[in-house]
Design an enzyme around this catalytic site. Structure first.
Site, short mmCIF file in Angstrom:
data_model
loop_
_atom_site.label_atom_id
_atom_site.label_comp_id
_atom_site.label_asym_id
_atom_site.label_seq_id
_atom_site.Cartn_x
_atom_site.Cartn_y
_atom_site.Cartn_z
N SER A 41 0.84 -1.21 0.00
CA SER A 41 0.00 0.00 0.00
C SER A 41 0.87 1.25 0.00
O SER A 41 0.44 2.31 -0.43
CB SER A 41 -0.95 0.01 1.21
OG SER A 41 -0.20 -0.06 2.41
N ASN A 42 2.11 1.15 0.47
CA ASN A 42 3.01 2.31 0.45
C ASN A 42 4.42 1.90 0.04
O ASN A 42 5.41 2.39 0.59
CB ASN A 42 3.02 3.02 1.81
CG ASN A 42 3.53 4.44 1.68
OD1 ASN A 42 3.34 5.08 0.66
ND2 ASN A 42 4.19 4.94 2.72
N ASP A 65 -2.03 -8.75 3.26
CA ASP A 65 -2.42 -7.71 4.21
C ASP A 65 -2.38 -8.32 5.61
O ASP A 65 -3.03 -9.34 5.86
CB ASP A 65 -3.84 -7.23 3.87
CG ASP A 65 -4.21 -5.99 4.66
OD1 ASP A 65 -3.90 -5.94 5.87
OD2 ASP A 65 -4.77 -5.07 4.06
N SER A 132 6.55 5.54 18.03
CA SER A 132 7.02 6.83 17.52
C SER A 132 7.15 7.85 18.64
O SER A 132 6.38 7.81 19.62
CB SER A 132 6.00 7.31 16.49
OG SER A 132 6.18 8.67 16.21
N TYR A 157 -3.32 8.91 13.85
CA TYR A 157 -2.08 8.15 13.70
C TYR A 157 -1.39 8.00 15.05
O TYR A 157 -1.02 6.89 15.47
CB TYR A 157 -1.14 8.84 12.70
CG TYR A 157 0.26 8.25 12.72
CD1 TYR A 157 0.51 6.99 12.18
CD2 TYR A 157 1.32 8.91 13.35
CE1 TYR A 157 1.78 6.42 12.24
CE2 TYR A 157 2.59 8.35 13.41
CZ TYR A 157 2.81 7.11 12.86
OH TYR A 157 4.06 6.54 12.93
N LYS A 161 -0.50 4.62 17.72
CA LYS A 161 0.78 4.23 18.32
C LYS A 161 0.62 4.09 19.84
O LYS A 161 1.13 3.14 20.44
CB LYS A 161 1.87 5.25 17.97
CG LYS A 161 2.28 5.22 16.51
CD LYS A 161 2.81 3.86 16.09
CE LYS A 161 3.11 3.76 14.61
NZ LYS A 161 3.31 2.39 14.11
P1 NAD Z 1 6.48 2.92 5.09
O1 NAD Z 1 5.12 3.37 4.70
O2 NAD Z 1 7.60 3.22 4.18
O3 NAD Z 1 6.47 1.34 5.37
C1 NAD Z 1 5.37 0.66 5.88
C2 NAD Z 1 5.13 -0.56 5.00
O4 NAD Z 1 4.02 -1.28 5.54
C3 NAD Z 1 4.77 -0.18 3.56
O5 NAD Z 1 5.59 -0.92 2.68
C4 NAD Z 1 3.31 -0.60 3.42
O6 NAD Z 1 3.00 -1.04 2.12
C5 NAD Z 1 3.17 -1.69 4.46
N1 NAD Z 1 1.85 -1.87 5.06
C6 NAD Z 1 1.02 -0.92 5.59
N2 NAD Z 1 -0.10 -1.51 6.08
C7 NAD Z 1 0.01 -2.85 5.84
C8 NAD Z 1 -0.80 -3.98 6.11
N3 NAD Z 1 -1.99 -3.86 6.68
N4 NAD Z 1 -0.36 -5.19 5.73
C9 NAD Z 1 0.85 -5.34 5.12
N5 NAD Z 1 1.67 -4.31 4.85
C10 NAD Z 1 1.25 -3.08 5.21
O7 NAD Z 1 6.75 3.50 6.55
P2 NAD Z 1 8.10 3.54 7.38
O8 NAD Z 1 8.55 4.94 7.42
O9 NAD Z 1 9.02 2.48 6.93
O10 NAD Z 1 7.52 3.21 8.83
C11 NAD Z 1 7.56 1.91 9.38
C12 NAD Z 1 6.94 1.92 10.75
O11 NAD Z 1 7.60 2.87 11.56
C13 NAD Z 1 5.47 2.32 10.78
O12 NAD Z 1 4.82 1.57 11.77
C14 NAD Z 1 5.51 3.79 11.16
O13 NAD Z 1 4.33 4.20 11.80
C15 NAD Z 1 6.68 3.79 12.13
N6 NAD Z 1 7.33 5.10 12.26
C16 NAD Z 1 7.78 5.75 11.15
C17 NAD Z 1 8.38 6.99 11.27
C18 NAD Z 1 8.83 7.76 10.06
O14 NAD Z 1 8.95 8.98 10.16
N7 NAD Z 1 9.10 7.12 8.94
C19 NAD Z 1 8.55 7.55 12.56
C20 NAD Z 1 8.11 6.84 13.67
C21 NAD Z 1 7.50 5.60 13.51
C1 WQD Z 2 10.36 18.11 10.67
C2 WQD Z 2 10.55 19.61 10.82
C3 WQD Z 2 8.58 20.91 10.31
C4 WQD Z 2 8.45 19.95 6.06
C5 WQD Z 2 6.48 13.58 11.55
C6 WQD Z 2 5.32 12.94 12.29
C7 WQD Z 2 5.83 11.98 13.33
C8 WQD Z 2 6.83 10.97 12.74
C9 WQD Z 2 7.87 11.64 11.89
C10 WQD Z 2 5.77 8.87 12.33
C11 WQD Z 2 9.35 20.29 11.47
C12 WQD Z 2 9.69 21.21 9.34
C13 WQD Z 2 8.79 20.03 7.40
C14 WQD Z 2 8.62 21.10 5.23
C15 WQD Z 2 9.47 22.30 7.14
N1 WQD Z 2 6.21 10.01 11.91
N2 WQD Z 2 9.29 21.17 7.92
N3 WQD Z 2 9.13 22.23 5.82
O1 WQD Z 2 6.74 16.71 12.04
O2 WQD Z 2 8.82 16.03 13.30
O3 WQD Z 2 7.28 14.29 12.49
O4 WQD Z 2 7.26 12.54 10.96
O5 WQD Z 2 5.65 8.47 13.43
O6 WQD Z 2 4.73 11.35 13.87
O7 WQD Z 2 4.57 13.98 12.88
O8 WQD Z 2 8.64 15.53 10.86
O9 WQD Z 2 9.77 15.81 8.69
O10 WQD Z 2 7.35 16.53 8.91
O11 WQD Z 2 9.11 17.85 10.05
O12 WQD Z 2 9.90 23.34 7.62
O13 WQD Z 2 8.28 21.10 4.05
O14 WQD Z 2 10.65 20.19 9.52
O15 WQD Z 2 7.89 22.07 10.66
O16 WQD Z 2 9.84 21.28 12.29
P1 WQD Z 2 7.83 15.75 12.23
P2 WQD Z 2 8.69 16.39 9.54
#
Ligand code: NAD
Ligand code: WQD
Length: 344
Positions: A41-42, A65, A132, A157, A161
């Site tokens: 999906s992503n 899934d 997160s 979201y 978590k």
């Molecule tokens: P991502 O979207 O790149 O990877 C997630 C993967 O999960 C994707 O490939 C998607 O296709 C798959 N997926 C989603 N729902 C599914 C389902 N129901 N069944 C099977 N596959 C499914 O995201 P990421 O950045 O790699 O994040 C991975 C994990 O880390 C997530 O749980 C996300 O919430 C968490 N996380 C990410 C960040 C970030 O900023 N990237 C920060 C904190 C936590």
């Molecule tokens: C970082 C900084 C923006 C874009 C998000 C989610 C968090 C986690 C990680 C999953 C901030 C600034 C951003 C732009 C900017 N995901 N910014 N111009 O907001 O810390 O966290 O992603 O768990 O839940 O909320 O990350 O990369 O969006 O922003 O100035 O075009 O960059 O204001 O200060 P964030 P971010």
């Protein structure tokens, strides 16, 4: 290098995603057999070809899934002994979750419940769950430690978590590690895998690299009037490969101590948006077109992690700097651009 048949099997849900793909490569490098489960999906199927180039032609990936418990159960039966699960699969866009909350509750919570059920049913010893820093909201103290109070979530979201952590603690007293990631950035140094945002990126680094390549007109800095050294927000940006390695450290920890626990995974250092831009310009040699705009709703001023618990207990440490992460993210963006140009 171990033969495939002698490698302990780890299920990696969401293993075709940004953090999952890098973790799969690291798992392979240290001798595990990672098995990917992803519904794409992503992600894109060609990412799996790239992962195989970095690991083995024989690597397995199942297009399933995780919410589909019946199909997941059939898969677990077919695979035989599995020693651990790393559960990345989730939807992760804060904005999208505000627009479509039900989709987030269903996908993120049902997939986790399926994983918990199957862990119990098949007696799989270990689980690592992606949480997160969003669970802390605007933290009361900086750097933020694991025992800081969690704030009510400001997005569905974030709620998934917090609820996910609660489900694990209530249902699994042992055998689970929750990792709270700060801001994962960067890409594999090979340039073969990295972050693949669908549509217009919301996060800073993919927006920045897309601006540098010319896909976006300019990078908007959201707010310059925060109470920080240069007026812009502060975050803890961690290289995705250092983050990937924290999952290996968590699996190793569970071998010797099975108590369910939680760890911050960041660098311990905060960087402002302007520092990120300056560092990118330095490592890439590019002058970014930047516009200074109003604050983005929902942004917190400053957050960075205290990672001493992970560093002492998981015996995990960092290899990469912010400059490395930005260099690798830029290399990945350029590679993506070339791939698109060839396909056109
Ligand atoms: P991502 O979207 O790149 O990877 C997630 C993967 O999960 C994707 O490939 C998607 O296709 C798959 N997926 C989603 N729902 C599914 C389902 N129901 N069944 C099977 N596959 C499914 O995201 P990421 O950045 O790699 O994040 C991975 C994990 O880390 C997530 O749980 C996300 O919430 C968490 N996380 C990410 C960040 C970030 O900023 N990237 C920060 C904190 C936590
Ligand atoms: C970082 C900084 C923006 C874009 C998000 C989610 C968090 C986690 C990680 C999953 C901030 C600034 C951003 C732009 C900017 N995901 N910014 N111009 O907001 O810390 O966290 O992603 O768990 O839940 O909320 O990350 O990369 O969006 O922003 O100035 O075009 O960059 O204001 O200060 P964030 P971010």
């Amino acid at each position: 290098m171990k033969n495939q048949e002698h490698r302990p099997k780890i299920i990696v849900t969401g293993g075709a995603g940004f953090i999952g793909s890098h973790t799969v490569v690291e798992l392979w490098n240290v001798g595990y057999e990672p098995i990917i489960v992803d519904n794409f999906s992503n992600s894109q199927p060609w990412i799996f070809d790239r992962i195989k180039r970095l690991t083995s032609k024989g690597l397995q990936c199942f297009h399933i899934d995780c919410c589909d418990e019946e199909k997941m159960e059939q898969l677990f039966l077919k695979l035989g002994q599995i020693i651990g699960i790393i559960h990345f699969a989730a939807l992760k866009s804060v904005n999208e979750s505000i627009e479509q909350p039900e989709m987030y509750y269903k996908n993120n919570l049902n997939s986790l419940q399926t994983i918990i059920n199957l862990k119990e049913k098949f007696n799989i010893p270990d689980l690592v769950f992606s949480s997160s820093a969003t669970v802390y909201g605007a933290a009361e103290q900086l750097p933020v430690t694991e025992d800081c109070n969690l704030k009510p979530a400001t997005s569905p979201y974030g709620e998934t978590k917090q609820l996910g952590e609660k489900m694990i603690r209530e249902q699994l007293e042992t055998g689970a590690i929750i990792l709270r990631y700060f801001n994962p950035v960067g890409a594999h140094p090979s340039g073969l895998i990295g972050e693949l945002p669908i549509g217009v990126p919301q996060n800073l680094i993919p927006y920045l690299t897309q601006t540098a390549i010319g896909q976006r007109d300019s990078l908007k800095v959201f707010g310059t009037d925060y109470n920080t050294q240069d007026g812009t927000c502060i975050r803890d940006y961690i290289h995705v490969l250092d983050l990937a390695k924290a999952h290996i450290a968590a699996l190793t920890r569970l071998l010797s101590n099975r108590k369910t626990d939680v760890y911050n995974i960041g660098t311990g250092e905060g960087h402002s948006v302007l520092e990120v831009i300056n560092t990118f310009e330095k490592v890439s040699g590019i002058d970014l077109r930047v516009k200074y705009t109003n604050r983005r709703a929902g942004d917190i001023e400053s957050i960075y992690a205290d990672c001493s618990k992970a560093s002492l207990t998981l015996k995990w440490d960092l290899k990469y700097t912010l400059g490395d992460a930005l260099k690798h993210a830029w290399q990945w963006e350029k590679g993506l651009h070339e791939t698109k140009a060839e396909a056109a």
